[in-house]
Write a protein that holds these residues in place. Sequence first.
Motif, PDB file in Angstrom:
ATOM      1  N   UNK A  48       2.403   7.523  -2.875  1.00  0.00           N
ATOM      2  CA  UNK A  48       1.649   6.268  -2.765  1.00  0.00           C
ATOM      3  C   UNK A  48       1.165   6.005  -1.351  1.00  0.00           C
ATOM      4  N   UNK A  49       1.925   6.438  -0.357  1.00  0.00           N
ATOM      5  CA  UNK A  49       1.543   6.193   1.029  1.00  0.00           C
ATOM      6  C   UNK A  49       0.284   6.952   1.433  1.00  0.00           C
ATOM      7  N   UNK A  50      -0.162   7.876   0.587  1.00  0.00           N
ATOM      8  CA  UNK A  50      -1.377   8.634   0.868  1.00  0.00           C
ATOM      9  C   UNK A  50      -2.624   7.837   0.548  1.00  0.00           C
ATOM     10  N   UNK A  51      -2.458   6.684  -0.140  1.00  0.00           N
ATOM     11  CA  UNK A  51      -3.594   5.885  -0.582  1.00  0.00           C
ATOM     12  C   UNK A  51      -3.676   4.587   0.213  1.00  0.00           C
ATOM     13  N   UNK A  52      -4.900   4.068   0.377  1.00  0.00           N
ATOM     14  CA  UNK A  52      -5.098   2.811   1.093  1.00  0.00           C
ATOM     15  C   UNK A  52      -4.860   1.600   0.194  1.00  0.00           C
ATOM     16  N   UNK A  53      -4.771   1.822  -1.122  1.00  0.00           N
ATOM     17  CA  UNK A  53      -4.607   0.720  -2.062  1.00  0.00           C
ATOM     18  C   UNK A  53      -3.172   0.195  -2.054  1.00  0.00           C
ATOM     19  N   UNK A  54      -3.006  -1.047  -2.494  1.00  0.00           N
ATOM     20  CA  UNK A  54      -1.685  -1.652  -2.613  1.00  0.00           C
ATOM     21  C   UNK A  54      -1.127  -1.407  -4.008  1.00  0.00           C
ATOM     22  N   UNK A  55       0.178  -1.147  -4.075  1.00  0.00           N
ATOM     23  CA  UNK A  55       0.890  -0.955  -5.341  1.00  0.00           C
ATOM     24  C   UNK A  55       1.973  -2.023  -5.443  1.00  0.00           C
ATOM     25  N   UNK A  56       2.132  -2.590  -6.636  1.00  0.00           N
ATOM     26  CA  UNK A  56       3.137  -3.623  -6.828  1.00  0.00           C
ATOM     27  C   UNK A  56       3.850  -3.425  -8.160  1.00  0.00           C
ATOM     28  N   UNK A  57       5.187  -3.527  -8.111  1.00  0.00           N
ATOM     29  CA  UNK A  57       5.990  -3.508  -9.334  1.00  0.00           C
ATOM     30  C   UNK A  57       6.217  -4.940  -9.787  1.00  0.00           C
ATOM     31  N   UNK A  58       5.726  -5.277 -10.973  1.00  0.00           N
ATOM     32  CA  UNK A  58       5.862  -6.619 -11.530  1.00  0.00           C
ATOM     33  C   UNK A  58       7.040  -6.645 -12.495  1.00  0.00           C
ATOM     34  N   UNK A  59       8.039  -7.440 -12.135  1.00  0.00           N
ATOM     35  CA  UNK A  59       9.278  -7.476 -12.916  1.00  0.00           C
ATOM     36  C   UNK A  59       9.286  -8.663 -13.876  1.00  0.00           C
TER      37      UNK A  59
END
Length: 364
Positions: A315-326
């Motif tokens: 994931x750190x290779x991408x400029x986009x944000x990632x979020x885990x929604x619980x």
Amino acid sequence: MKSMIKLLYYFILMLLLASCNTQVTENGNGESRSPGKPNVKGVDDVDVLNTHGGIEGIERMQRFYEDMKSGVQSDLRIVFYTIEGDPIVKDLKYDGESLEVKNDSSRDAYGSGEIRTIRCGQLIEEVNPTNTSYIATDCKDLPYEMDEILKIEYNMSQQDLFEIELKYGENLESEINTKSGEIKKENGKTEPFYMTENVKQELYKRLVFANYLDEKEIGARCDRPNAIEYNLKVYINGANKEINWKDCDESPDGVKFTKIAKYIIEESEKIQPEKPEVIVQGYVLERKNNTLLIVEELNKLEYEWMKDEIKQMDMNSFIFDFTELEGVSIEEFQLGDKIRATIDGSIIGSKPGRAKVKEIKKMD
């Protein structure tokens, strides 16, 4: 620092392009343009000009999209500039049933120089918090059967600095200043002021859509008694842009910036929440254990590419944000669904961040 370099590059490029563009409606080489349209040397009748982040003629892109939705025959010419300053032309023609897209790189000295025409079915408009995209779909000869026609970026968080100072009134007696964090009332009284991040993001979007960095043909165009004067300074990274006009200026730019000024004033008069709601929007990449992993800020075509690449890259290779929604009933959602969620509290961490969901819905 990177944003400052990009901004300086943008100003230099605009000066270079301005020096080489045609200055009249028709010249000795037969180059012409319609009144009010972008001026590009060597390319006639340009509707939309995308100059490394500066967008001129976005309203024509929107009108073409609306024509397609209504089944009205229409055409559009978009020009993009390469880093070297060569124009790439994209011509759209809608015949009432399907969309023809012609990509012309023949003027690019360092490109393939080819002209390629494809047939597509529809055109979609995808609006995200930090960008808007127009994408042609059902293009049989392309990967994912999609072609990105135009993408307008307006992610305020990518800027090192974004503040505004708006003075207004018959004698510019009132002021809203996010840089100093103050409001000056008409009676001279000064009060503290804070503009929330979501309001500043929306303001930045409106300024980008108004192509605020370009030179504006507005000013003292009217002499109506008691006209409201406006003076807007935009502080962006290490530079600033100043625009002056009156509310009775009915030019296209005058109307746009009067609306922007009124938006700033209206928001300044509202009671700002101490903790504004955090909202995320993105595509579902993974479902497990009442948790959805989403990727934010990208459009439908970028998602199709992302879902394959993420299997091979961190994931750190991408400029986009990632979020885990619980705390999500994952049975209601599928991979590839686009969702909008209100967060309960805040997002913790990054790549991916984690957050509890207060409310969530699937987007069309």
